[in-house]
Enzyme design. Structure first.
Site, short mmCIF file in Angstrom:
data_model
loop_
_atom_site.label_atom_id
_atom_site.label_comp_id
_atom_site.label_asym_id
_atom_site.label_seq_id
_atom_site.Cartn_x
_atom_site.Cartn_y
_atom_site.Cartn_z
N CYS A 1 0.84 -1.21 0.00
CA CYS A 1 0.00 0.00 0.00
C CYS A 1 0.87 1.26 0.00
O CYS A 1 1.91 1.30 0.66
CB CYS A 1 -0.93 0.09 1.20
SG CYS A 1 -2.17 -1.16 1.28
N ARG B 1 6.41 -0.82 -4.08
CA ARG B 1 6.01 -1.40 -2.80
C ARG B 1 5.08 -2.60 -2.97
O ARG B 1 4.92 -3.38 -2.04
CB ARG B 1 5.30 -0.33 -1.95
CG ARG B 1 6.20 0.80 -1.57
CD ARG B 1 5.41 1.94 -0.99
NE ARG B 1 4.86 1.65 0.32
CZ ARG B 1 5.48 1.89 1.46
NH1 ARG B 1 6.68 2.43 1.46
NH2 ARG B 1 4.92 1.60 2.62
N TRP C 1 -2.83 -2.83 -1.57
CA TRP C 1 -2.44 -4.23 -1.58
C TRP C 1 -3.48 -4.93 -0.72
O TRP C 1 -3.54 -4.71 0.50
CB TRP C 1 -1.04 -4.37 -0.97
CG TRP C 1 -0.40 -5.71 -1.16
CD1 TRP C 1 0.30 -6.15 -2.24
CD2 TRP C 1 -0.39 -6.79 -0.22
NE1 TRP C 1 0.74 -7.43 -2.03
CE2 TRP C 1 0.34 -7.85 -0.81
CE3 TRP C 1 -0.94 -6.99 1.07
CZ2 TRP C 1 0.53 -9.07 -0.16
CZ3 TRP C 1 -0.74 -8.20 1.69
CH2 TRP C 1 0.00 -9.23 1.08
N ASN D 1 -3.34 2.78 4.95
CA ASN D 1 -2.45 1.62 4.93
C ASN D 1 -2.53 0.96 6.30
O ASN D 1 -2.59 1.68 7.31
CB ASN D 1 -0.99 2.03 4.73
CG ASN D 1 -0.74 2.61 3.36
OD1 ASN D 1 -1.61 2.59 2.51
ND2 ASN D 1 0.45 3.13 3.17
N GLY D 2 -2.46 -0.34 6.35
CA GLY D 2 -2.49 -1.02 7.64
C GLY D 2 -3.76 -1.86 7.78
O GLY D 2 -4.47 -2.10 6.81
N GLU E 1 18.54 -18.46 0.10
CA GLU E 1 18.32 -17.13 -0.48
C GLU E 1 18.24 -17.23 -2.01
O GLU E 1 17.39 -16.60 -2.64
CB GLU E 1 19.43 -16.17 -0.03
CG GLU E 1 19.46 -14.81 -0.70
CD GLU E 1 18.21 -13.97 -0.50
OE1 GLU E 1 17.32 -14.34 0.28
OE2 GLU E 1 18.09 -12.93 -1.18
N LYS F 1 15.01 -16.15 -4.28
CA LYS F 1 15.08 -15.21 -5.40
C LYS F 1 14.38 -15.81 -6.62
O LYS F 1 13.63 -15.14 -7.30
CB LYS F 1 16.53 -14.88 -5.79
CG LYS F 1 17.31 -13.98 -4.87
CD LYS F 1 16.84 -12.55 -4.79
CE LYS F 1 15.77 -12.35 -3.80
NZ LYS F 1 16.05 -12.04 -2.44
N GLU G 1 10.44 -16.10 -6.09
CA GLU G 1 9.78 -14.78 -6.04
C GLU G 1 9.51 -14.18 -7.41
O GLU G 1 8.45 -13.64 -7.66
CB GLU G 1 10.69 -13.78 -5.33
CG GLU G 1 10.67 -13.79 -3.85
CD GLU G 1 11.60 -12.72 -3.30
OE1 GLU G 1 12.81 -12.78 -3.58
OE2 GLU G 1 11.11 -11.82 -2.63
N HIS H 1 17.90 -37.14 3.79
CA HIS H 1 16.83 -37.33 4.79
C HIS H 1 15.45 -37.05 4.19
O HIS H 1 14.50 -36.82 4.91
CB HIS H 1 17.09 -36.43 6.00
CG HIS H 1 18.38 -36.76 6.69
ND1 HIS H 1 18.54 -37.87 7.48
CD2 HIS H 1 19.60 -36.15 6.66
CE1 HIS H 1 19.79 -37.92 7.93
NE2 HIS H 1 20.45 -36.88 7.44
N LYS I 1 6.97 -4.79 -1.29
CA LYS I 1 8.35 -4.49 -0.91
C LYS I 1 8.49 -4.31 0.59
O LYS I 1 9.49 -4.68 1.18
CB LYS I 1 8.81 -3.22 -1.65
CG LYS I 1 10.26 -2.85 -1.40
CD LYS I 1 11.19 -3.87 -2.02
CE LYS I 1 12.64 -3.63 -1.65
NZ LYS I 1 13.46 -4.81 -1.92
C1 F6R Z 1 12.82 -11.08 -0.60
C2 F6R Z 1 12.30 -9.97 0.13
C3 F6R Z 1 11.53 -10.23 1.37
C4 F6R Z 1 12.03 -9.31 2.48
C5 F6R Z 1 11.18 -9.46 3.75
C6 F6R Z 1 11.71 -8.63 4.89
O1 F6R Z 1 13.47 -10.69 -1.76
O2 F6R Z 1 12.46 -8.85 -0.26
O3 F6R Z 1 11.63 -11.56 1.75
O4 F6R Z 1 13.36 -9.62 2.74
O5 F6R Z 1 9.87 -9.09 3.46
O6 F6R Z 1 11.72 -7.28 4.55
P1 F6R Z 1 12.60 -6.24 5.34
O7 F6R Z 1 14.02 -6.60 5.10
O8 F6R Z 1 12.23 -4.92 4.73
O9 F6R Z 1 12.22 -6.35 6.77
#
Ligand code: F6R
Length: 614
Positions: free
Chosen positions: A2, A27, A75, A101-102, A487, A491, A494, A510, A609
């Site tokens: 949002c 975002r 969102w 937002n929220g 990680e 990536k 996502e 396992h 984001k």
């Molecule tokens: C992955 C990604 C998310 C953030 C997570 C935490 O690429 O961007 O998994 O890492 O939402 O966000 P922050 O770091 O802003 O607390």
């Protein structure tokens, strides 16, 4: 997640608001809307499901005049993404318009009580409940909008940042926040409002970050007033933004994500600047030095984070245990906050967050603070909520990360953790001088080593063609490479929507080994390490089951190169620093696979984001 934009001044509000919404697109959102009051005091609302460009199309030919307005990217939380559920929402009389937002947690009770008073609701949102509540309070108390907002927010349980405008009052925006960010920009006879500074920076660098339960009374041609929910006046604290407009643009790259991957040599240099000094053989983080005793005497370190930041936290666990000999637990903030954790006053909490606004991490920090623990933040967004709610911390200094998939923030988080571990270990005398100097010297070389990896971009793009049609991926790594494996898998899923899982390589047998066949690509991070030979055994187990192996190897490697189907080389380095290098080809691989699949790389579906709701 949002986005809010607001404007009041003498210019046409529509174009400023739409541009602001575009700036906030990163975002994550699924619908957008705008409310404007024109010179005849008509309050017009336009909304559209989809992108900001859909809203622009919808608004074409309509009255978009007015020098005051508020706009929103939604969102979905309560109610599906739709025209009706998009913000702004009118109050019943259509005299007020509100964006939010929220999450209003007690919206159902409030809604029921308003229904009994004759209020009719158009949408399924919690936001519409709030605007109706404000109107109801304003009417029965015969009060002004500012007081009505204060009284309404006192009844609200949950998180919010809001902006309200009133048809009969075209010179006023009321904005408020609790656990969701809101920034007011101060221009020449004009004010801007936004969820973060990105929509504001091209107009002014003077901003005020609202604190929880603060209300901004933004009156055209009058000084800004900040009051709390009890109408007690607060002195606005003006902050000077250090953001530049270039940082918010793609600079010739096809996507922000690619730009941000390529920025990593520079962002890591910025992150280490003034902290790592190879000439004087030193690494100093002011936050560590100022709180030296806390770290030296820490009974335990608890790292709190979500997503990619949590993966960086896992690397932190390896670093602090190896170099500082402090026991570490790495917790998902969302689990920690609800499971009655044991927190001691001599525990040190490290909260990691790119955005500094992640709702679960903020709540987990609050819990730790209540238990008397010292909380240290590692954040990227300057002035965000987490740095303001922690005892001390270190910024990562990578500039705005716009691509939803985190890349440059991750490497800088790891770099900060390395610097912290070195700094604490030296103070605590748990690291030999030889090892300290060796890691320090290698750390300073990481940016140029990443430059050599980035030169393989075309090769990695070619490799990605082979894997574009895979439906599943497995990523394996051991030790410091295990967090890189998960990680790397995150990536890929996502942004390409390909199912990918990361495992510690030895866990294969396992269970996950059952998945291996000749259609399963397995990415193995097989760089030099104390478990290198063990990883080779794991590779053999996969080969024996016809799995297709893409290995990340060191330049000096010869064993894995012979076994793997495909390899990507990275320069040799200290084992503890290898994640800073090995993640880079995995970022590029995910990026190219996603582009080949035609995905919206910078704004993948369903993702936000900054996750400001739990
Ligand atoms: C992955 C990604 C998310 C953030 C997570 C935490 O690429 O961007 O998994 O890492 O939402 O966000 P922050 O770091 O802003 O607390």
């Amino acid at each position: 997640m949002c986005g809010i934009v607001g404007y009041i001044g003498s210019k046409n509000a529509y174009s400023i608001l739409i541009k602001g919404l575009h700036r906030l697109e990163y975002r994550g959102y699924d619908s957008a809307g705008i409310a404007l009051i024109n010179s005849q005091n008509n309050l017009n609302i336009y909304k559209a499901k989809g992108r900001v460009s859909d809203l622009e199309e919808f608004s074409q030919g309509k009255d978009i005049s007015g020098t005051i307005g508020i706009a929103h990217t939604r969102w979905a939380t309560h109610g599906e993404p739709s025209h009706i559920n998009a913000h702004p929402h009118y109050s019943q009389s259509e005299n007020l318009a509100l964006i939010h937002n929220g999450i209003i947690e007690n919206y159902a009770i409030l809604k029921e009580s308003l229904k009994q008073k004759g209020y009719i609701f158009q949408s399924e949102t919690d936001t519409e409940v709030l605007v109706q509540l404000i109107e109801y309070i304003k009417t029965i108390n015969n009060t002004d909008i500012s007081t009505a907002v204060q009284l309404a927010l006192k009844q609200v349980i949950g998180a919010y940042s809001i902006a309200v405008i009133e048809k009969e009052n075209p010179d006023l925006i009321i904005a408020a926040r609790k656990s969701s960010p809101l920034v007011v920009g101060i221009g020449e006879n004009e004010f801007f409002l936004a969820s973060d500074a990105s929509p504001i920076i091209e107009y002014t660098n003077k901003v005020i970050y609202l604190d929880d339960e603060e209300i901004a009374v933004i009156h055209r041609n009058e000084p800004l007033r900040i009051v709390n929910l009890n109408n007690v006046e607060k002195t606005p604290q003006i902050t000077q933004l250090e953001l530049s407009l270039n940082e918010l643009e793609k600079g010739g790259y096809s996507h922000f994500m690619l730009k941000e991957i390529f920025e990593q040599p520079r962002t890591l240099r910025d992150c280490m600047s003034g902290r790592v000094n190879v000439d004087s053989n030193n690494v100093v983080l002011s936050g560590i030095i100022d709180n030296k005793e806390k770290f030296i005497n820490a009974r335990r370190i608890i790292i709190l984070a979500c997503g990619t930041s949590w993966h960086a936290g896992l690397i932190g666990e390896y670093l602090f245990e190896e170099f500082c000999r402090i026991p570490v637990e790495v917790e998902y903030s969302s689990e920690f906050r609800y499971r009655h954790p044991v927190i001691n006053p001599d525990d040190v909490i490290i909260a990691i967050s790119q955005s500094g606004e992640t709702a679960d991490t903020l709540a987990a920090i609050e819990l730790a603070k209540q238990a008397g623990a010292f909380v240290y933040g590692i954040c990227n967004v300057v002035g965000s909520s987490i740095p303001r709610n922690t005892d001390s911390g270190s910024y990562t200094h990578v500039g705005p990360e716009i691509g939803v998939a985190s890349t440059k923030a991750f490497t800088a988080q790891v770099a900060v953790l390395v610097m912290m571990a070195l700094n604490i270990a030296r103070e605590k005398k748990t690291i030999s001088e030889e090892q300290f100097l060796s890691v320090l010297s290698e750390l300073s070389k990481i940016p140029s080593k990443i430059e050599t990896i980035l030169q393989q971009n075309n090769y990695i793009e070619d490799l990605s063609k082979i894997f574009t049609y895979a439906h599943n991926f497995i990523y394996l790594g051991r030790g410091y490479s295990y967090p890189v494996a998960i990680e790397g898998a995150l990536k890929l899923k996502e942004i390409s929507y390909i199912h990918a899982e990361g495992y510690p390589a030895a866990e294969m047998k396992h269970g996950p080994i059952a998945l291996i066949d000749n259609e399963m690509p397995v990415v193995v991070i097989a760089t030099n390490s104390t478990t290198y030979d063990k990883t080779i055994s794991n590779i053999q187990e996969i080969k024996a089951r016809n799995g297709r192996i893409l290995a990340i190897v060191n330049k000096s490697d010869y064993k894995v190169k012979e076994m793997a189907d495909y390899t990507i080389e990275i320069p040799d380095t200290e084992e503890c620093l290898s994640p800073l290098l090995s993640i880079v080809p995995l970022q590029l691989l995910s990026y190219h696979i996603a582009v080949k699949k035609g995905r919206d790389v910078d704004m993948p579906r369903n993702l936000a984001k900054s996750v400001t709701v739990e």
